[in-house]
Write a protein that holds these residues in place. Sequence first.
Motif, short mmCIF file in Angstrom:
data_model
loop_
_atom_site.label_atom_id
_atom_site.label_comp_id
_atom_site.label_asym_id
_atom_site.label_seq_id
_atom_site.Cartn_x
_atom_site.Cartn_y
_atom_site.Cartn_z
N UNK A 55 0.83 -1.21 0.00
CA UNK A 55 0.00 0.00 0.00
C UNK A 55 0.86 1.26 0.00
N UNK A 56 1.84 1.29 0.89
CA UNK A 56 2.65 2.49 1.04
C UNK A 56 3.55 2.75 -0.17
N UNK A 57 4.15 1.70 -0.70
CA UNK A 57 5.07 1.90 -1.83
C UNK A 57 4.32 2.32 -3.08
N UNK A 58 3.07 1.88 -3.20
CA UNK A 58 2.26 2.25 -4.36
C UNK A 58 2.07 3.76 -4.44
N UNK A 59 1.93 4.42 -3.30
CA UNK A 59 1.76 5.88 -3.29
C UNK A 59 2.98 6.60 -3.87
N UNK A 60 4.12 5.96 -3.83
CA UNK A 60 5.34 6.56 -4.39
C UNK A 60 5.56 6.12 -5.83
N UNK A 61 5.48 4.81 -6.06
CA UNK A 61 5.89 4.31 -7.38
C UNK A 61 4.84 4.48 -8.47
#
Length: 155
Positions: A55-61
């Motif tokens: 969830x968290x990495x999706x907001x960046x990548x």
Amino acid sequence: MPALPIDLTTGLFLAHLAATLTMFGVILVIQVVHYPLFDHVGTQTYSAYQSSHMTRITWIVLPAMGIELVTAGWLAWNPLPSLPEWMTSLGFVLVVLIWTSTALVQAPLHARLTKGFDPDLHRRLVVTNWFRTVAWAFRTALVLWMTGKMITVGP
């Protein structure tokens, strides 16, 4: 202080440069630091950790990869006079390969790891992710080369 005039071409190229540099930094940290530490999380909390990571990495990548894909396509179909077509075409092919690897290999491995830590799946994730890491390293070198050409010749 008056704003600097930036034409659309320059703005799109700068967005492309920023997205590529962002993703290269992200993939290096993921590959060298983050993924290798997955096996230190602990089996009781691993599923929640993996889900949270996704969830968290999706907001960046997702935004960076999306901008990179769109601007790489734009460059490939609207090559700038100062850039050889092979450069922009190669850049787009690399982006497509990265997206393909993400969709067909890394994302499914992450999804399977949400069920719990599996050393074989983890190892496969780390090993297969080297493809994306190397591809983004080549992309970064290519985009920096393009930037150098644009600085010396102009768009």
